[in-house]
Design a protein around this motif. Structure first.
Motif: not given
Ligand code: PMP
Length: 398
Positions: A97-100, A122-124, A167-169, A171-173, A199-204, A231-234, A240-242
């Motif tokens: 996941g992006g968390s990793g 910003i995201y927690a 950055f988170n772009n 942004s969550n939240p 730059s956390d572009d997980i929502y790109s 891939l969590s969001k898109s 699945w943790r990618i």
């Molecule tokens: N970054 C942001 C901004 C998020 O909102 C999330 C999930 N809520 C993550 C990272 C982590 O996502 P994941 O590990 O599922 O890819």
């Protein structure tokens, strides 16, 4: 034996998002607008690829950095879209996941005494990782700039101790994506200083009004930039943790060690499925985005009728209206909305204290749930204002 726990871990809070969603089982029938999890299935070809991998027993460890074919597919997919080039062999790592990715980058670069600048709210997930590394978060307040990080304000916060600017772009939240003109100004400031950029572009892939802008398209930042995708969001693949991390080879060779000691590798069947996601059609993502745009319209109308001010979200799938008029904390607001009216949202203070005075509404929920949720939120808001009339917002003309 006495508890002998690292005090930094002891002090680490549970995510406020989970604190709210963990209350839901006690409220059957509540509308859940807390989670950042798309309400769509993953694409069929992705599920099929995972089944095939399991059938063929392609289920052992992969290389630490991930399957070479997946790194190639991910590097080609994002590189082509966002105008950058990362070597799949040396500059691309597949994480859990992006968390990793967040964890591996921050543990690799941060030392005690460092400062990490984060735009807030910003995201927690960021603040605990910074503190666990012994570093200090420095807050770039975006509340007066419509939740867009301001380049001049950023420059004032940079000191010789600044190790990274995050950055988170989009942004969550807040749901706000950084417009191109501000990206240009930010890139110009960042290029002047010896700081890393994460730059956390997980929502790109979830942008609605303009194409996603990536820091990867600024060559001057290349040797200090890390980009997180996934891939969590898109592709609605949260479990699945990618995650995909891009960065300069000289640092990535260290990052991969942290990833390896933590996870060894991302789950291998998921990695085969991810190849299908990156090489398949964009139909599933496009369909989700069309639904998010309709839902955003509905929410904007409903919140306007409730008289809750909101900055228009341009990406991700969150709305972050203000509830500042009420003389209660956002946490009390969220708990009472759930207990008294059966609608669950996340309190703004879950996204640092700079989110106080707001609530986060996830619209990764069906239209039916959103309609019900807004009706209940409306009832709650009117109750707080001392007005008990029931007004149901008109559904939008779609
Ligand atoms: N970054 C942001 C901004 C998020 O909102 C999330 C999930 N809520 C993550 C990272 C982590 O996502 P994941 O590990 O599922 O890819």
């Amino acid at each position: 034996m006495a508890l002998r726990i690292n005090p930094l871990v002891k002090k680490t809070p549970l995510s406020g998002i989970r604190q709210m969603s963990n209350r839901l089982p006690a409220h059957p029938g509540a509308v859940n607008l807390t989670v950042g999890q798309p309400d769509f299935p993953p694409p069929d070809e992705v599920k099929e690829a995972a089944r095939r991998a399991i059938g063929e027993r392609a289920t052992g460890y992969s290389m630490n950095a991930g399957l070479p074919e997946l790194r190639e597919a991910a590097s080609a997919y994002y590189g082509k879209k966002y105008g950058f080039s990362y070597n799949p062999a040396t500059e691309t790592v597949i994480t859990a996941g992006g968390s990793g990715s967040m964890d591996a980058v921050l543990r690799t670069i941060l030392e005690p005494g460092d400062e990490a600048i984060i735009p807030v709210p910003i995201y927690a997930g960021y603040e605990p990782l910074i503190r666990l590394a012994g570093a200090t978060p420095v807050y770039l307040d975006t509340r007066r700039t419509r939740f867009v990080p301001d380049a001049a304000a950023l420059e004032k916060l940079i000191t010789p101790r600044t190790k990274v600017v995050i950055f988170n772009n989009p942004s969550n939240p807040t749901g706000v994506a950084i417009p191109k003109a501000e990206m240009d100004r930010l890139a110009e400031v960042l290029a002047k200083y010896e700081v890393y950029i994460l730059s956390d572009d997980i929502y790109s892939e979830n942008t609605f009004d303009a194409a996603h802008q990536s820091f990867g398209s600024y060559p001057a930042l290349r040797d200090r930039l890390f980009l997180i995708h996934g891939l969590s969001k898109s592709h609605s693949m949260t479990g699945w943790r990618i995650g995909v991390l891009f960065g300069p080879a000289a640092v990535m060779k260290h990052i991969v060690k942290i990833h390896a000691y933590n996870a060894i590798c991302a789950p291998t069947p998921s990695q085969y499925a991810a190849i299908a996601a990156y090489t398949g059609s964009s139909e599933a993502t496009d369909k989700m985005n069309r639904a998010y745009i309709q839902r955003r319209q509905f929410l904007m109308t409903a919140l306007k009728e409730m008289n809750l001010p909101i900055v228009r979200p341009t990406g991700a799938f969150y709305a972050f209206p203000s509830i500042e008029e009420f003389p209660i904390t956002s946490q009390d607001f969220a708990i009472r909305a759930l207990e008294e009216e059966g609608v669950a949202v996340v309190h703004g203070s879950a996204f640092t204290m700079y989110g106080e005075g707001h609530i986060r509404i996830s619209y990764a929920a069906s239209m039916d749930q959103l309609e019900k949720g807004m009706e209940r939120l409306g009832t709650f808001v009117r109750k707080l204002r001392g007005d008990t009339r029931t007004i149901v917002p008109d559904p939008p003309q779609l």
